[in-house]
Design a protein around this motif. Structure first.
Motif, PDB file in Angstrom:
ATOM      1  N   GLY A 129       0.841  -1.230   0.153  1.00 46.39           N
ATOM      2  CA  GLY A 129      -0.077  -0.026   0.049  1.00 46.39           C
ATOM      3  C   GLY A 129       0.872   1.228   0.090  1.00 46.39           C
ATOM      4  O   GLY A 129       0.280   2.212  -0.175  1.00 46.39           O
ATOM      5  N   ASP A 147       0.816  -5.344  -5.479  1.00 43.55           N
ATOM      6  CA  ASP A 147      -0.192  -5.323  -4.664  1.00 43.55           C
ATOM      7  C   ASP A 147      -1.415  -5.720  -5.596  1.00 43.55           C
ATOM      8  O   ASP A 147      -2.223  -6.209  -4.969  1.00 43.55           O
ATOM      9  CB  ASP A 147      -0.486  -3.814  -4.240  1.00 43.55           C
ATOM     10  N   ARG A 148      -1.502  -5.382  -6.658  1.00 42.28           N
ATOM     11  CA  ARG A 148      -2.594  -5.947  -7.640  1.00 42.28           C
ATOM     12  C   ARG A 148      -2.843  -7.359  -7.507  1.00 42.28           C
ATOM     13  O   ARG A 148      -3.977  -7.865  -7.630  1.00 42.28           O
ATOM     14  CB  ARG A 148      -2.369  -5.316  -9.118  1.00 42.28           C
ATOM     15  N   LEU A 153      -2.694  -8.600   1.754  1.00 46.05           N
ATOM     16  CA  LEU A 153      -1.762  -7.171   1.642  1.00 46.05           C
ATOM     17  C   LEU A 153      -1.626  -6.783   3.259  1.00 46.05           C
ATOM     18  O   LEU A 153      -2.665  -6.032   3.733  1.00 46.05           O
ATOM     19  CB  LEU A 153      -2.463  -6.184   0.930  1.00 46.05           C
ATOM     20  N   THR A 155      -0.256  -3.770   5.667  1.00 50.22           N
ATOM     21  CA  THR A 155       0.276  -2.649   5.442  1.00 50.22           C
ATOM     22  C   THR A 155       1.047  -2.140   6.749  1.00 50.22           C
ATOM     23  O   THR A 155       0.527  -2.544   7.863  1.00 50.22           O
ATOM     24  CB  THR A 155      -1.120  -1.849   5.172  1.00 50.22           C
ATOM     25  N   SER A 160      -1.621   3.601   4.066  1.00 46.96           N
ATOM     26  CA  SER A 160      -1.321   2.650   3.280  1.00 46.96           C
ATOM     27  C   SER A 160      -2.719   1.657   2.648  1.00 46.96           C
ATOM     28  O   SER A 160      -3.103   1.443   1.792  1.00 46.96           O
ATOM     29  CB  SER A 160      -0.235   1.783   3.465  1.00 46.96           C
ATOM     30  N   LEU A 164      -4.788   1.468  -0.836  1.00 53.65           N
ATOM     31  CA  LEU A 164      -5.351   0.224  -1.571  1.00 53.65           C
ATOM     32  C   LEU A 164      -6.816   0.528  -1.867  1.00 53.65           C
ATOM     33  O   LEU A 164      -7.090  -0.229  -2.761  1.00 53.65           O
ATOM     34  CB  LEU A 164      -4.868  -0.936  -0.639  1.00 53.65           C
ATOM     35  N   VAL A 169      -9.034  -2.249  -3.963  1.00 52.06           N
ATOM     36  CA  VAL A 169      -8.694  -3.804  -3.379  1.00 52.06           C
ATOM     37  C   VAL A 169      -9.613  -3.870  -2.267  1.00 52.06           C
ATOM     38  O   VAL A 169      -9.948  -3.336  -1.452  1.00 52.06           O
ATOM     39  CB  VAL A 169      -7.293  -3.699  -2.590  1.00 52.06           C
ATOM     40  N   ILE A 174      -6.772  -6.721   2.977  1.00 52.88           N
ATOM     41  CA  ILE A 174      -6.224  -5.730   3.457  1.00 52.88           C
ATOM     42  C   ILE A 174      -5.957  -6.034   4.860  1.00 52.88           C
ATOM     43  O   ILE A 174      -7.232  -6.277   5.795  1.00 52.88           O
ATOM     44  CB  ILE A 174      -6.321  -4.572   3.184  1.00 52.88           C
TER      45      ILE A 174
END
Length: 390
Positions: A129, A147-148, A153, A155, A160, A164, A169, A174
């Motif tokens: 992020g 990240d994609r 993910l 952070t 961040s 995202l 996202v 996350i």
């Protein structure tokens, strides 16, 4: 569960040490908790191949020798990414991991996340992020692509998280865990405090500077620290020369300047005919690339830090070292003064650097600790991976 984690360059090394330790602690507690064991393999792509910049970090941080070293070495971005993908694909096919864990934003991060996803292996990105908004930075492209593709993910700060979410996202991918590099700082702070600054200088000074005495520094001495390696600062003489002049004609008149010099920067100083000026400048101490503990000790005692390193921005925030960030943008805005940190963006404009330099000296140390920068991030990372999908 089998996890392969990947390191490629020095910024990764400080982040992987606490992650490996957290896995070890998890496995030691299996009996009472009933949790599943984690088999962990460490892959080093060899993006940083210089012993001073790689192997010494493994030793000093207690990182076990990599299970696999791909020995990719130097090259263009495309060469490093391509060679890493070819080599890492073979590892994934042989080892069949449940997860590939990548860290930060180096070329290995991008290459190994793409390779894993093409093999339908789950990817976890630690330090997800972060965004500078500068697509001219190769690291920004690495961050965006990684990240994609990532399934999880993790952070370092809430800014961040917002980055995202704005990119679409799904929130369930996350998790805010804090800054894993601060785990390493907190684990080493007490040990590092006892290091002698004078000994660090004597051990690491460039051979070319050995003929002149080093400034006599102790724990109470006032000194500045400089690190600089980004192409935007060192690849053009019209930018690099004014920075060197500012250091030699202004900062070094106030205090000694300690400069662990990156190989790229040394190469460009030599190319532009500036090397002898740097070597012979009064009160400018040039060091070979130094280890993590030595750099942390210098940061802990510095009156001011001038750097284009993202990791040092973070350390300065927690240590309170006034930090002039020699960039026009940063993917770590939480470290900036406007967000409560210790850093100011000054780019490579000498007038702005001079102005903020004077301000920083008057401000002094103001330690700050962003949320969850508490030394426990690695444990949260391991927990997030184990609990994924539950």
């Amino acid at each position: 569960m089998k996890i392969i984690s990947v390191v490629g360059a020095r910024p990764n090394f400080m982040k992987i040490a606490p992650f490996i330790n957290a896995i070890k602690k998890h496995n030691e507690k299996l009996e009472p908790s009933g949790s599943q064991p984690v088999k962990h393999l460490l892959v080093h792509t060899g993006q940083h191949y210089d012993v001073r910049m790689s192997e010494s970090f493994f030793r000093s941080l207690g990182i076990p020798n990599p299970d696999i070293n791909l020995e990719i070495g130097s090259g263009t971005h495309a060469e490093q990414v391509g060679h890493t993908m070819i080599a890492f694909e073979k590892i994934c096919i042989t080892e069949k991991p449940d997860w590939v864990v990548v860290l930060g934003d180096v070329n290995a991060t991008l290459a190994c996340s793409v390779t894993a996803k093409k093999l339908n292996i789950k990817v976890c990105h630690i330090e997800a992020g972060l965004r500078s908004g500068d697509m001219a930075m190769p690291e920004e492209i690495n961050r965006l692509v990684t990240d994609r593709l990532s399934d999880l993910l993790l952070t370092p700060d809430r800014l961040s998280n917002e980055n995202l979410k704005k990119e679409g996202v799904p929130p369930e991918k996350i998790e805010f865990v804090g800054n894993i590099m601060i785990d390493t700082l907190e684990a080493n702070r007490e040990k590092v405090a006892g290091l002698s600054i004078a000994a660090i200088l004597e051990k690491n000074r460039l051979d070319e500077q050995q003929k002149k005495p080093a400034p006599k520094l102790d724990s109470d001495s006032r000194y500045a620290v400089l690190t600089m390696h980004r192409p935007s600062n060192v690849d053009q003489k019209e930018i690099l020369e004014p920075i060197l002049n500012f250091l030699t004609e202004e900062v070094s008149k106030d205090m000694p300047v300690i400069w662990p010099i990156h190989p790229r920067t040394q190469k460009m100083l030599q190319k532009f005919g500036l090397w002898e000026k740097a070597v012979n400048a009064e009160n400018l101490v040039l060091l070979y690339p130094i280890g993590y503990h030595e750099m942390l000790r210098l940061n802990m005692g510095a009156a001011i830090m001038l750097t284009d390193s993202g990791g040092l921005q973070e350390e300065c925030c927690v240590l309170g070292t006034p930090c002039l960030t020699l960039r026009w943008n940063t993917e770590r805005p939480v470290t900036l003064k406007e967000h409560g940190g210790a850093s100011v963006l000054v780019g490579n404009n000498i007038s702005r650097i001079r102005e903020e330099y004077q301000t920083a000296l008057q401000t002094g140390r103001v330690p700050q600790r962003p949320e969850l920068w508490d030394g426990q991030t690695a444990q949260r990372c391991v927990k997030a991976i184990l609990n994924y999908g539950k």
